[in-house]
Design an enzyme around this catalytic site. Structure first.
Site, PDB file in Angstrom:
ATOM      1  N   PHE A  74      11.453 -15.129 -10.875  1.00  0.00           N
ATOM      2  CA  PHE A  74      11.499 -14.742  -9.477  1.00  0.00           C
ATOM      3  C   PHE A  74      10.795 -15.821  -8.667  1.00  0.00           C
ATOM      4  CE2 PHE A  74      11.924 -10.673  -6.906  1.00  0.00           C
ATOM      5  CZ  PHE A  74      13.119 -10.291  -7.496  1.00  0.00           C
ATOM      6  N   GLN A  88       6.872 -10.070   6.480  1.00  0.00           N
ATOM      7  CA  GLN A  88       7.778 -10.828   5.617  1.00  0.00           C
ATOM      8  C   GLN A  88       9.236 -10.600   5.993  1.00  0.00           C
ATOM      9  OE1 GLN A  88       8.332  -9.993   1.154  1.00  0.00           O
ATOM     10  NE2 GLN A  88       7.448 -12.034   1.225  1.00  0.00           N
ATOM     11  N   HIS A 134      12.638 -11.199   4.505  1.00  0.00           N
ATOM     12  CA  HIS A 134      13.278 -11.546   3.241  1.00  0.00           C
ATOM     13  C   HIS A 134      14.467 -12.439   3.561  1.00  0.00           C
ATOM     14  CE1 HIS A 134      15.293 -11.198  -0.601  1.00  0.00           C
ATOM     15  NE2 HIS A 134      14.285 -10.499  -1.100  1.00  0.00           N
ATOM     16  N   LEU A 171      19.184  -5.064   1.813  1.00  0.00           N
ATOM     17  CA  LEU A 171      18.679  -6.135   0.965  1.00  0.00           C
ATOM     18  C   LEU A 171      19.656  -6.604  -0.107  1.00  0.00           C
ATOM     19  CD1 LEU A 171      15.912  -7.635   0.729  1.00  0.00           C
ATOM     20  CD2 LEU A 171      15.650  -6.384  -1.389  1.00  0.00           C
ATOM     21  N   GLU A 208      16.362 -10.701  -4.641  1.00  0.00           N
ATOM     22  CA  GLU A 208      16.026 -12.056  -5.056  1.00  0.00           C
ATOM     23  C   GLU A 208      16.444 -12.292  -6.505  1.00  0.00           C
ATOM     24  OE1 GLU A 208      12.164 -13.106  -3.606  1.00  0.00           O
ATOM     25  OE2 GLU A 208      11.780 -14.372  -5.335  1.00  0.00           O
ATOM     26  N   ARG A 262       9.447 -16.758  -0.182  1.00  0.00           N
ATOM     27  CA  ARG A 262      10.401 -16.163   0.763  1.00  0.00           C
ATOM     28  C   ARG A 262      10.310 -16.741   2.167  1.00  0.00           C
ATOM     29  NH1 ARG A 262      10.047  -9.884  -1.346  1.00  0.00           N
ATOM     30  NH2 ARG A 262      11.287 -10.319  -3.200  1.00  0.00           N
ATOM     31  N   HIS A 290      11.319  -7.178   6.020  1.00  0.00           N
ATOM     32  CA  HIS A 290      11.290  -6.540   4.716  1.00  0.00           C
ATOM     33  C   HIS A 290       9.964  -5.890   4.371  1.00  0.00           C
ATOM     34  CE1 HIS A 290      12.510  -5.960   0.610  1.00  0.00           C
ATOM     35  NE2 HIS A 290      11.609  -6.781   0.120  1.00  0.00           N
ATOM     36  N   ARG A 331       3.993 -12.339   0.553  1.00  0.00           N
ATOM     37  CA  ARG A 331       4.009 -11.664  -0.749  1.00  0.00           C
ATOM     38  C   ARG A 331       5.055 -12.289  -1.662  1.00  0.00           C
ATOM     39  NH1 ARG A 331       7.193  -7.482  -3.090  1.00  0.00           N
ATOM     40  NH2 ARG A 331       8.396  -7.255  -1.175  1.00  0.00           N
TER      41      ARG A 331
HETATM   42  C1  LIG Z   1      15.413  -2.884  -0.627  1.00  0.00           C
HETATM   43  C2  LIG Z   1      14.045  -3.211  -1.125  1.00  0.00           C
HETATM   44  C3  LIG Z   1      13.881  -3.858  -2.353  1.00  0.00           C
HETATM   45  C4  LIG Z   1      12.627  -4.156  -2.839  1.00  0.00           C
HETATM   46  N1  LIG Z   1      12.508  -4.769  -4.050  1.00  0.00           N
HETATM   47  C5  LIG Z   1      11.279  -4.998  -4.568  1.00  0.00           C
HETATM   48  C6  LIG Z   1      11.123  -5.553  -5.868  1.00  0.00           C
HETATM   49  O1  LIG Z   1      12.095  -5.833  -6.575  1.00  0.00           O
HETATM   50  N2  LIG Z   1       9.883  -5.762  -6.345  1.00  0.00           N
HETATM   51  C7  LIG Z   1       8.786  -5.439  -5.618  1.00  0.00           C
HETATM   52  O2  LIG Z   1       7.688  -5.624  -6.120  1.00  0.00           O
HETATM   53  N3  LIG Z   1       8.897  -4.906  -4.374  1.00  0.00           N
HETATM   54  C8  LIG Z   1      10.109  -4.678  -3.838  1.00  0.00           C
HETATM   55  N4  LIG Z   1      10.225  -4.133  -2.573  1.00  0.00           N
HETATM   56  C9  LIG Z   1       9.018  -3.721  -1.864  1.00  0.00           C
HETATM   57  C10 LIG Z   1       8.512  -2.419  -2.413  1.00  0.00           C
HETATM   58  O3  LIG Z   1       9.595  -1.624  -2.809  1.00  0.00           O
HETATM   59  C11 LIG Z   1       7.723  -1.623  -1.391  1.00  0.00           C
HETATM   60  O4  LIG Z   1       6.795  -2.435  -0.788  1.00  0.00           O
HETATM   61  C12 LIG Z   1       7.011  -0.500  -2.085  1.00  0.00           C
HETATM   62  O5  LIG Z   1       7.933   0.309  -2.761  1.00  0.00           O
HETATM   63  C13 LIG Z   1       6.183   0.354  -1.156  1.00  0.00           C
HETATM   64  O6  LIG Z   1       5.660   1.423  -1.898  1.00  0.00           O
HETATM   65  P1  LIG Z   1       4.581   2.408  -1.325  1.00  0.00           P
HETATM   66  O7  LIG Z   1       4.220   3.325  -2.438  1.00  0.00           O
HETATM   67  O8  LIG Z   1       3.513   1.655  -0.649  1.00  0.00           O
HETATM   68  O9  LIG Z   1       5.344   3.204  -0.199  1.00  0.00           O
HETATM   69  P2  LIG Z   1       6.790   3.907  -0.169  1.00  0.00           P
HETATM   70  O10 LIG Z   1       7.471   3.937  -1.458  1.00  0.00           O
HETATM   71  O11 LIG Z   1       7.500   3.357   0.968  1.00  0.00           O
HETATM   72  O12 LIG Z   1       6.416   5.359   0.190  1.00  0.00           O
HETATM   73  C14 LIG Z   1       5.899   5.713   1.457  1.00  0.00           C
HETATM   74  C15 LIG Z   1       5.662   7.183   1.399  1.00  0.00           C
HETATM   75  O13 LIG Z   1       4.903   7.586   2.523  1.00  0.00           O
HETATM   76  C16 LIG Z   1       5.446   8.745   3.064  1.00  0.00           C
HETATM   77  N5  LIG Z   1       5.040   8.839   4.460  1.00  0.00           N
HETATM   78  C17 LIG Z   1       5.050   7.865   5.403  1.00  0.00           C
HETATM   79  N6  LIG Z   1       4.603   8.364   6.574  1.00  0.00           N
HETATM   80  C18 LIG Z   1       4.298   9.658   6.348  1.00  0.00           C
HETATM   81  C19 LIG Z   1       3.806  10.718   7.172  1.00  0.00           C
HETATM   82  N7  LIG Z   1       3.541  10.531   8.455  1.00  0.00           N
HETATM   83  N8  LIG Z   1       3.653  11.937   6.618  1.00  0.00           N
HETATM   84  C20 LIG Z   1       3.935  12.153   5.289  1.00  0.00           C
HETATM   85  N9  LIG Z   1       4.386  11.198   4.490  1.00  0.00           N
HETATM   86  C21 LIG Z   1       4.572   9.972   5.013  1.00  0.00           C
HETATM   87  C22 LIG Z   1       6.912   8.613   2.838  1.00  0.00           C
HETATM   88  O14 LIG Z   1       7.539   9.860   2.876  1.00  0.00           O
HETATM   89  C23 LIG Z   1       6.927   8.018   1.437  1.00  0.00           C
HETATM   90  O15 LIG Z   1       6.835   9.037   0.484  1.00  0.00           O
HETATM   91  C24 LIG Z   1      11.489  -3.826  -2.071  1.00  0.00           C
HETATM   92  C25 LIG Z   1      11.646  -3.188  -0.851  1.00  0.00           C
HETATM   93  C26 LIG Z   1      12.904  -2.888  -0.365  1.00  0.00           C
HETATM   94  C27 LIG Z   1      13.037  -2.220   0.958  1.00  0.00           C
END
Ligand SMILES: Cc1cc2nc3c(=O)[nH]c(=O)nc-3n(C[C@H](O)[C@H](O)[C@H](O)COP(=O)(O)OP(=O)(O)OC[C@H]3O[C@@H](n4cnc5c(N)ncnc54)[C@H](O)[C@@H]3O)c2cc1C
Ligand code: SF4
Ligand code: SF4
Ligand code: FES
Lengths: 612, 247
Positions: A123, A236, A238, A252, A255, A311, A377, A412
């Protein structure tokens, strides 16, 4: 409204957000004996994490024995342009392998090496194949594993509850107020500690890979409660989002396509990334197509192709091609995997990309190049936390995952987020449990605070007439896209800030039609406050940082500037209610970590070779 | 181009289809059109979605009678003069408009015994060959859209939710039973509690699965066979137990 009629629920720890970070934190809190609640806006298993594609980074050393936490750490720091919190990057690099192995015990089934171990792929910015993955649906594997394991750990899950704001007892956290989306009713949660795992805020931009949930709720609620936001100017973009058709613009393209050998070309058929190699990375990047091809074939000594640069670099290069008239018909670059790998291989390694383009763009990626361009992203910045405990400035408020700051610095690396979630989710769980156990008096709820939060929310429905929340959101998205985009100038940023002020005035009079049960118009209106606070923070921090670094690019202040390496931009709410934006000097890094981060790769590899 | 939509509006007490007209441009999917109607004409129209890319399984509805993901159904799949009718999944109780209460599915999942892994190898690793995990990975592609649950006539027409966990959880069970690390025994529950016998292999679930999982052929039928082996071929079962070879 009589506040006594509002339902009240008590737990030791509330985890807000059920992505990878929140689920891992809740599992840890339960393991620590805490009575734990997991609260999320969507259904369980649908959080943003489910969309992650390429993989999670950890120096498991299954594919290349030369990998080591020190090299992962060095890659992370260089990718972050040395703005990362050194301690967080260290913890992450050291602990990620154990966290990934633990997932296997909980049921995750990663792709395998020939020896039957967890396979790892290349990656951008990672020196060795490092990303544990499952085809291009690694996020689904992560979230489902944590979900299926988590439901047996004893914490209680509240799905489709929107948390509106935090409650405090003096300086300390006391709980929060939430709205049940199904019914529109309110609930007061009382707790000793709250962990935010609420993700980012991409929905402030028009072209984004993010879902409706990414409205910056965690940033805004933490800010309102007195916590600090840090590094929020580092957003970021992407490099490879879909650009066509318009209705899917921003979605998306992993990558992983480039990790599997995909190359970028402009409309003249030229691999333009060779003209865009920054000095810092030149010694470790191929300078001819032939060398890049050799690297793909695994020829020893061949350096990685420039398509796999970090990125920020790739996104800016695509922008430049488009601006200078060498873009694709729909304003992007060509991403070609078809001429690089066989159809079967592509379908096996990138099945959801194949499916996504087939259905949404009617394009077969095994025969034709994709059209791609930058898409908002990820937020590197966020809630400022202590690197070891993950506690914010507000006692009892913790943050982990995308909503927290520090780990990724100015940019990142792909794959470092999923591993961040499980490393810091666990640490936040430990931090919050310790805090709760040591708390001498349980906090008490101030009904006045709760009443005010609920009244603000219901006013939006009760108002006779007012502004349409959807149109207001469109206005904000256009503004952020135009004025606070991938390249920034003072003039545009100031215009952007003015516009945000204008929208804020409209927001004071926002009106949602209809009743309170499952009413998306109302939900949209409620999230507008959070989007506005976050947008203002990004624009103001971006205006203050007068240099270009990682995800923050200033046309009027090009290049990295040393004086800015030593400061973070920190945002907090001032006593008069205004947004305070200040430069805060960074702590001196641990000398040993600094040495590792700045070592020449050959020296570091020699040192590691001697150690083992 | 203007297109006509009939969207079901209502709640648990009842409701009806309402007509909307909206402009449809190139590349739009049904979910885009619903969002457009929501923003311009019906601010409070309830619809679930998250990823808009077929990855989260939130946007399940019935489009012209067929259970589908609204985000992966292109408008150009339909004739230009065809009215698009959208209603919520019929197998689950309506909350509002196109949103249903799918909590029953979460309850089923909780009943299933989780993975019980064998000990690690001496060097602390788990070794599994790709060919041995291929079939488990197929089941793990499931995005929990519950379209198969919506389609299965045992749950839909006969409302036997107390007797059958449905195709989604049959493949969840299959993914555990065929997991190379697993040492748990779930065969008695698969027959008695989860209702493997209720499925009569009509394969309707497989047809609607957006992840193209061979739910019936690769998941349910092998599970049924394991049940048969256990109860009607105890010698084979005993042999497997002694040799420790579940598969
Ligand atoms: C399409 C895509 C592909 C990606 N691919 C990769 C990858 O291959 N490798 C990598 O390392 N990263 C990748 N990323 C980045 C990574 O997926 C995210 O940064 C990461 O999943 C975020 O996880 P999190 O647990 O912080 O939050 P999230 O999984 O976004 O969860 C947020 C949570 O907060 C809750 N929430 C928010 N506000 C409130 C509120 N007011 N009240 C109650 N609940 C709330 C939501 O309901 C949700 O459950 C990708 C991102 C995207 C969009
Ligand atoms: S094959 Fe079985 S599970 Fe699938 S729809 Fe038919 S009866 Fe239901
Ligand atoms: S098996 Fe297929 S149809 Fe059923 S829930 Fe999973 S993805 Fe949806
Ligand atoms: S919105 Fe995620 S599958 Fe349709």
């Amino acid at each position: 409204m009589d506040i006594k009629e509002i339902k009240s629920i008590e737990h030791d720890v509330l985890v807000i957000g059920a992505g990878g970070a929140g689920l891992r934190a809740a599992i840890e809190c339960s393991a620590q004996g805490m009575d734990t609640a997991l609260i999320c806006k969507s259904l369980l298993g649908k959080a943003h994490t489910v969309m992650a594609e390429g993989g999670m980074a950890a120096a498991l050393r299954n594919v290349d024995k030369r990998d080591h936490w020190k090299i992962h750490f060095r890659d992370t720091m260089r990718g972050g342009k040395f703005m990362n919190a050194y301690r967080m990057a260290e913890l992450h690099a050291k602990q990620a392998p154990d966290r990934v192995r633990e997932l296997e015990e909980w049921g995750a089934v990663f792709d395998r090496t020939k020896d039957g171990l967890i396979n790892q792929r290349n990656f951008g910015g990672h020196r060795y194949p490092r990303l544990a993955h499952v085809g291009d649906r690694t996020g689904l594997e992560l979230i489902r594993t944590l979900q299926d394991h988590g439901i047996h750990q004893g914490f209680k899950t509240y799905m489709e509850y929107s948390v509106l704001d935090l409650l405090k007892d003096g300086e300390k956290i006391a709980g929060c107020v939430a709205m049940v989306r199904d019914t529109g009713q309110f609930v007061i949660f009382k707790a000793k500690a709250v962990i935010f795992a609420t993700g980012g805020a991409g929905k402030a931009w028009k072209v984004t890979s993010n879902s409706w949930e990414y409205t910056g709720d965690g940033y805004a609620m933490a800010y309102e409660a007195g916590a600090e936001l840090m590094d929020i100017e580092f957003t970021q973009f992407h490099p490879t989002g879909m650009v066509w058709p318009p209705s899917v613009a921003g979605i998306l393209v992993t990558e992983g396509v480039r990790g599997e050998g995909g190359i970028l070309k402009n409309s003249n058929g030229k691999r333009f990334m060779f003209d865009n190699i920054p000095e810092r990375f030149a010694p470790e990047t191929a300078d001819t197509e032939e060398e890049g091809n050799n690297w793909l074939k695994g020829v020893d000594g061949a350096r990685r192709p420039p398509e796999l640069l970090t990125r920020d670099v790739v996104a800016r290069a695509i922008m430049k091609e488009v601006k200078e008239g060498r873009g694709t018909p729909h304003g992007g670059a060509f991403l070609d995997i078809a001429s690089r790998q066989g159809a079967d291989y592509i379908k096996r390694k990138l099945p959801s990309m194949y499916h996504q383009f087939k259905v949404l763009a009617e394009l077969d990626i095994t025969t034709d190049p994709m059209e791609v361009g930058p898409t908002l992203h990820y937020f590197m910045g966020g809630i400022r936390v202590d690197p070891d405990s993950q506690m914010s400035k507000v006692p009892g408020l913790f943050a982990c995952g995308e909503c927290s700051a520090g780990m990724h610095g100015a940019n990142r690396l792909g794959g470092n987020s999923l591993s961040d979630l499980i490393v810091f989710g666990r640490l936040a769980g430990i931090g919050a449990s310790e805090y709760s156990k040591n708390l001498s008096n349980a906090p008490t709820i101030d009904n006045g605070q709760a009443e005010k939060i609920i009244r603000n929310a219901t006013d939006i429905l009760n108002r006779e007439r007012g502004e349409n929340p959807y149109l207001m959101h469109d206005e904000l998205k256009d503004n952020m896209q135009m004025q606070v985009g991938i390249v920034r100038t003072e003039e545009e940023l100031l215009a952007g800030i003015d516009k945000i002020e204008e929208i804020k005035k409209k927001f004071a009079n926002v009106k949602a039609e209809g009743a309170s049960q499952y009413n998306p118009g109302w939900h949209q209106a409620l999230s507008m406050r959070n989007l506005l606070i976050t947008s203002e923070a990004v624009a103001k921090a971006a205006n203050l940082r007068k240099e270009s670094r990682g995800g923050h690019t200033r046309l009027d202040y090009e290049g990295e500037r040393d004086e800015w390496l030593n400061v973070n931009v920190v945002i907090s709410k001032a006593g008069d209610g205004e947004m305070r934006v200040e430069k805060v000097k960074r702590k001196d890094p641990d000398p040993e970590l600094k040495r590792i981060a700045q070592s020449k790769i050959e020296d570091l590899e020699k040192e590691i070779g001697l150690e083992s | 181009m203007k297109r006509l939509f009939k969207l079901w509006r209502g709640d648990s007490t009842g409701g009806d289809f309402k007509e909307y007209e909206t402009d449809v441009t190139e590349g739009m999917v049904v979910l885009d059109a619903i969002h457009k109607i929501q923003a311009e004409q019906a601010n409070d129209l309830a619809v679930r979605w998250n990823c808009k890319a077929g990855k989260c399984g939130s946007c399940s509805v019935e489009i012209n009678g067929v259970p589908k993901l609204a985000c992966m159904t292109r408008m150009n799949e339909f004739q230009e003069d065809q009215t698009i009718t959208v209603n919520p999944m019929k197998t689950f109780p309506v909350i509002r408009d196109l949103v249903t209460d799918v909590s029953w599915n979460y309850e089923q999942n909780k009943k299933i015994k989780p993975l019980k892994p064998r000990p690690r190898d001496a060097d602390g690793e788990y070794r599994m060959m790709q060919e041995d995990v291929d079939r488990v990975q197929e089941f793990r592609k499931c995005i929990e859209c519950y379209l198969c649950q919506d389609t299965c006539h045992v749950l839909r027409d006969q409302q036997q939710k107390d007797k059958f966990v449905g195709p989604r959880f049959m493949i969840r069970l299959a993914s555990l039973e065929m997991h190379p690390l697993d040492t748990e025994d779930r065969i008695p529950e698969i027959r008695d509690e989860y209702g493997s016998g209720m499925c009569n292999i009509t394969k309707c679930c497989t047809v609607v699965c957006p992840e193209h999982i061979q739910i019936t052929d690769n998941g349910i039928i092998p599970l049924k066979e394991r049940v048969v082996d256990r109860y009607y071929d105890p010698v084979l079962w005993l042999w497997r137990k002694i040799t420790g070879n579940k598969n």
